[in-house]
Design an enzyme around this catalytic site. Structure first.
Site, PDB file in Angstrom:
ATOM      1  CG  HIS A 220     -18.436 -34.244  -6.890  1.00  0.00           C
ATOM      2  ND1 HIS A 220     -17.875 -35.460  -6.232  1.00  0.00           N
ATOM      3  CD2 HIS A 220     -17.489 -33.124  -6.831  1.00  0.00           C
ATOM      4  CE1 HIS A 220     -16.518 -35.147  -5.816  1.00  0.00           C
ATOM      5  NE2 HIS A 220     -16.432 -33.785  -5.968  1.00  0.00           N
ATOM      6  CG  HIS A 259     -16.797 -43.876  -8.546  1.00  0.00           C
ATOM      7  ND1 HIS A 259     -15.482 -43.777  -9.199  1.00  0.00           N
ATOM      8  CD2 HIS A 259     -17.133 -43.157  -7.843  1.00  0.00           C
ATOM      9  CE1 HIS A 259     -15.016 -42.701  -8.511  1.00  0.00           C
ATOM     10  NE2 HIS A 259     -15.823 -42.434  -7.452  1.00  0.00           N
ATOM     11  CG  ASP A 312     -22.162 -39.475  -2.385  1.00  0.00           C
ATOM     12  OD1 ASP A 312     -21.646 -38.780  -1.247  1.00  0.00           O
ATOM     13  OD2 ASP A 312     -21.448 -39.502  -3.654  1.00  0.00           O
TER      14      ASP A 312
HETATM   15  C1  LIG Z   1     -20.965 -41.165 -10.944  1.00  0.00           C
HETATM   16  C2  LIG Z   1     -21.469 -40.977 -12.450  1.00  0.00           C
HETATM   17  C3  LIG Z   1     -21.722 -39.484 -12.545  1.00  0.00           C
HETATM   18  C4  LIG Z   1     -20.380 -41.567 -13.134  1.00  0.00           C
HETATM   19  O1  LIG Z   1     -20.873 -41.592 -14.468  1.00  0.00           O
HETATM   20  P1  LIG Z   1     -20.028 -42.014 -15.717  1.00  0.00           P
HETATM   21  O2  LIG Z   1     -18.831 -42.498 -15.487  1.00  0.00           O
HETATM   22  O3  LIG Z   1     -20.013 -40.581 -16.647  1.00  0.00           O
HETATM   23  O4  LIG Z   1     -20.946 -42.713 -16.376  1.00  0.00           O
HETATM   24  P2  LIG Z   1     -22.222 -42.344 -17.453  1.00  0.00           P
HETATM   25  O5  LIG Z   1     -22.853 -41.202 -16.798  1.00  0.00           O
HETATM   26  O6  LIG Z   1     -21.634 -42.027 -18.612  1.00  0.00           O
HETATM   27  O7  LIG Z   1     -23.243 -43.541 -17.085  1.00  0.00           O
HETATM   28  C5  LIG Z   1     -22.900 -44.748 -17.926  1.00  0.00           C
HETATM   29  C6  LIG Z   1     -24.248 -45.654 -18.161  1.00  0.00           C
HETATM   30  O8  LIG Z   1     -24.494 -45.980 -16.507  1.00  0.00           O
HETATM   31  C7  LIG Z   1     -25.741 -45.436 -16.317  1.00  0.00           C
HETATM   32  N1  LIG Z   1     -25.693 -44.999 -15.170  1.00  0.00           N
HETATM   33  C8  LIG Z   1     -24.722 -44.626 -14.704  1.00  0.00           C
HETATM   34  N2  LIG Z   1     -24.908 -44.245 -13.023  1.00  0.00           N
HETATM   35  C9  LIG Z   1     -26.192 -44.550 -12.797  1.00  0.00           C
HETATM   36  C10 LIG Z   1     -27.105 -44.654 -11.872  1.00  0.00           C
HETATM   37  N3  LIG Z   1     -26.796 -44.152 -10.588  1.00  0.00           N
HETATM   38  N4  LIG Z   1     -28.506 -45.165 -11.908  1.00  0.00           N
HETATM   39  C11 LIG Z   1     -28.741 -45.304 -13.128  1.00  0.00           C
HETATM   40  N5  LIG Z   1     -28.243 -45.621 -14.182  1.00  0.00           N
HETATM   41  C12 LIG Z   1     -26.677 -45.208 -14.074  1.00  0.00           C
HETATM   42  C13 LIG Z   1     -25.991 -44.103 -17.219  1.00  0.00           C
HETATM   43  O9  LIG Z   1     -27.444 -43.867 -17.526  1.00  0.00           O
HETATM   44  C14 LIG Z   1     -25.381 -44.678 -18.468  1.00  0.00           C
HETATM   45  O10 LIG Z   1     -26.431 -45.608 -19.059  1.00  0.00           O
HETATM   46  P3  LIG Z   1     -26.573 -45.744 -20.775  1.00  0.00           P
HETATM   47  O11 LIG Z   1     -24.893 -45.988 -21.288  1.00  0.00           O
HETATM   48  O12 LIG Z   1     -27.348 -46.729 -20.948  1.00  0.00           O
HETATM   49  O13 LIG Z   1     -26.795 -44.270 -21.283  1.00  0.00           O
HETATM   50  C15 LIG Z   1     -22.968 -41.798 -12.558  1.00  0.00           C
HETATM   51  O14 LIG Z   1     -22.551 -43.090 -12.134  1.00  0.00           O
HETATM   52  C16 LIG Z   1     -24.112 -41.098 -11.602  1.00  0.00           C
HETATM   53  O15 LIG Z   1     -24.783 -40.113 -12.294  1.00  0.00           O
HETATM   54  N6  LIG Z   1     -24.153 -41.736 -10.489  1.00  0.00           N
HETATM   55  C17 LIG Z   1     -25.317 -41.148  -9.603  1.00  0.00           C
HETATM   56  C18 LIG Z   1     -24.558 -39.887  -8.858  1.00  0.00           C
HETATM   57  C19 LIG Z   1     -23.731 -40.290  -7.893  1.00  0.00           C
HETATM   58  O16 LIG Z   1     -24.181 -41.079  -7.113  1.00  0.00           O
HETATM   59  N7  LIG Z   1     -22.696 -39.384  -7.747  1.00  0.00           N
HETATM   60  C20 LIG Z   1     -21.610 -39.786  -6.597  1.00  0.00           C
HETATM   61  C21 LIG Z   1     -20.499 -40.346  -7.303  1.00  0.00           C
HETATM   62  S1  LIG Z   1     -19.337 -40.791  -6.158  1.00  0.00           S
END
Ligand SMILES: CC(C)(COP(=O)(O)OP(=O)(O)OC[C@H]1O[C@@H](n2cnc3c(N)ncnc32)[C@H](O)[C@@H]1OP(=O)(O)O)[C@@H](O)C(=O)NCCC(=O)NCCS
Length: 376
Positions: A220, A259, A312
Site C-alpha cells: 500500500h 493495482h 507510488d
Molecule cells: C498493488 C497490488 C498489491 C495489487 O495486487 P492484486 O490485485 O492483489 O494482484 P496480485 O497480487 O494477485 O497480482 C496478480 C499477478 O500480477 C503480478 N504482479 C502484480 N503486481 C506486480 C508487480 N508490481 N510486479 C511484478 N508482478 C506483479 C503478481 O505476481 C501476480 O502474478 P501471478 O498471477 O503470476 O502470480 C500489486 O500489484 C503489487 O504488489 N504491486 C506492488 C506494490 C505497490 O506498488 N503497491 C501500491 C499500490 S497503489
C-alpha cells in the site's frame, strides 16, 4: 456460503459520496470532479474542504478554512514530547503511528463522534501531521524544529518546516498537486481499516491510527519509499532494463506497478509523471536521472508484465527532486490521505452499521475433547 473472496476483490462494502474510480478507463473523481481538473485548478486546502464538507468552498469559506488550518498547526504538550523522545529510534511510520495517537490526549473533542466534533478533529489532524513529520525529521538531523507559520499555505508551510527555507513557487505548487492526488481513493486498505474502526463507534483518532498502520505496508503506501530504494539500488543506470528483467525473472514485485482496481494507467501516475519530467528538466545533474530511469523501468514492466505505474511510482522521483528524504515518503502519503480517512469516518458515523463480515470455517470437523491421564 461456499467460498471466501480472497482480498475481498470486487466486493462492495459501503456506499460513499466521496470518490469514484473507473478502473478500466483510468478515471478518478472526488465528489464528481475529475482528478485532472482538481490537479490543474485546485489547491490542497480546497480539495480537503471538498472532501470534508461536500462542495468546493467559496472564497470566504476557503479563507476561513485556511485560517483554521493555520491556527491548528502547532503541536505542543505530549505529542511534541513523544516526537522528541522517539525521534532517534523510531522509523518515520512508527513515529506517526505513535505521535498521531498522542494528539488525541488533549483534544477537546476526543469524546464526541458528533459531525461537528469530527469536522474539528479532522482539521486538527490534517494541520498537525505535517508539523509532527517535520519536527521528527529535524530532531533526527540534530536541528531545531521550525515553528509552523499560520499565514503560509499548506504546501509552503510543510516544505518550510521541513527544510527551514521557504520553497520557490514551482516546488510549492508541485508538492501541493502531489498532496491533492493522494487525498482519497475509495475503499483502499487503509480507508477500509478506518471505516471498520469507526463502525465500532470508536473515535476518529483511533480510526486514523489504525489506518496509518495499514498504509505502512509495502503493498500500500509503503510502496513509494520502496520505489526510490529500487531506483537507488540500480548500480548502472545504463543497464536499467537488464536489472528489471532479472528481478522479474526472479519473481520479484516491482514496486509502484499494478493495482487492484486500475487495469490501465492510474490517472494520478499520469499527472505525477509529468511533474517528475518537469522537475528532471530543472535538475542540476548531481544525481542520476531518476526520471529517465523510471521511464525505462515503466517500458520494461509494461511490456513484460502488462502492468502500469500506480500513484507510488512517479511520486518517488517527484519527491526526490523536491529534496524530500526517502525515509519520509510514506509519511507524506499519511499527511495527504488523512483527509480522506477523516471524510470516510464522518460518512461512517453519519449512517453507521457495525462492519462485521464472516469467514468460511475450513478447520477440523467437530471432535471430542481428548481424555487425558489423571484428568477428571
Ligand atoms: C498493488 C497490488 C498489491 C495489487 O495486487 P492484486 O490485485 O492483489 O494482484 P496480485 O497480487 O494477485 O497480482 C496478480 C499477478 O500480477 C503480478 N504482479 C502484480 N503486481 C506486480 C508487480 N508490481 N510486479 C511484478 N508482478 C506483479 C503478481 O505476481 C501476480 O502474478 P501471478 O498471477 O503470476 O502470480 C500489486 O500489484 C503489487 O504488489 N504491486 C506492488 C506494490 C505497490 O506498488 N503497491 C501500491 C499500490 S497503489
Amino acid at each position: 456460503m461456499t467460498d471466501a473472496k480472497a482480498g475481498l476483490e470486487g466486493i462492495v462494502v459501503a456506499r460513499s459520496e466521496l470518490c469514484s474510480i473507473d478502473g478500466q478507463k483510468g478515471i478518478l473523481g472526488f465528489r464528481g470532479y475529475d482528478i485532472h481538473e482538481l490537479a490543474r485548478h485546485a489547491t490542497y486546502e480546497e480539495v480537503a474542504f471538498l472532501l470534508l464538507r461536500g462542495e468546493l468552498p467559496s472564497a470566504a469559506e476557503l479563507a476561513a478554512f485556511a485560517a483554521e488550518l493555520g491556527e491548528a498547526r502547532a503541536v505542543s504538550g505530549e505529542a511534541a514530547q513523544v516526537v522528541d523522545l522517539i525521534a532517534r529510534d523510531a522509523a518515520p511510520m512508527e513515529m506517526l503511528r505513535t505521535a498521531v495517537s498522542a494528539t488525541s490526549f488533549d483534544d477537546p473533542d476526543k469524546d464526541s463522534n458528533s459531525e461537528e466534533a469530527n469536522q474539528r478533529k479532522a482539521i486538527r489532524l490534517l494541520a498537525k501531521i505535517p508539523t509532527l513529520v517535520c519536527r521528527y525529521h529535524r530532531r533526527r538531523a540534530g536541528l531545531e524544529p521550525v515553528d509552523p507559520d499560520p499565514e503560509l499555505s499548506y504546501a509552503e508551510s510543510f516544505l518550510t518546516m521541513l527544510s527551514g527555507r521557504p520553497p520557490d513557487e514551482d516546488a510549492a505548487r508541485t508538492f501541493d498537486v502531489a498532496m491533492i492526488l493522494h487525498a482519497d481513493h475509495e475503499m483502499n486498505a487503509s480507508t477500509f481499516t478506518a471505516r471498520v474502526i469507526a463502525s465500532t463507534l470508536a473515535d476518529m483518532h483511533s480510526a486514523v491510527v489504525g489506518a496509518i498502520g495499514a498504509l505502512k505496508g509495502p503493498l500500500h503506501g509503503g510502496a513509494n519509499e520502496q520505489v526510490m530504494r529500487t531506483l537507488e539500488s540500480i548500480d548502472d543506470p545504463d543497464r536499467v532494463e537488464d536489472d528489471i528483467r532479472r528481478r522479474l525473472a526472479g519473481h520479484e514485485r516491482i514496486m509502484g506497478f499494478g493495482h487492484r482496481v486500475y487495469k490501465t494507467m492510474d490517472p494520478r501516475a499520469e499527472i505525477l509523471k509529468e511533474l517528475a519530467r518537469r522537475l528532471a528538466g530543472r535538475a542540476d545533474g548531481s544525481e542520476p536521472d531518476w526520471f529517465a530511469m523510471s521511464e525505462r523501468i515503466e517500458r520494461v514492466v509494461t511490456a513484460e508484465k502488462g502492468l502500469y505505474p500506480n500513484v507510488d511510482f512517479y511520486s518517488a522521483s517527484t519527491y526526490r527532486y523536491l529534496g524530500i528524504p526517502t525515509e519520509l515518503f510514506t509519511t507524506l502519503f499519511v499527511a495527504s490521505r488523512v483527509v480522506g480517512w477523516a471524510a470516510h469516518v464522518i460518512e461512517q458515523h453519519r449512517d453507521n452499521r457495525l462492519i462485521r463480515p464472516s469467514s468460511l470455517y475450513v478447520g477440523p470437523d467437530s471432535r471430542e475433547y481428548p481424555a487425558r491421564d489423571g484428568a477428571s
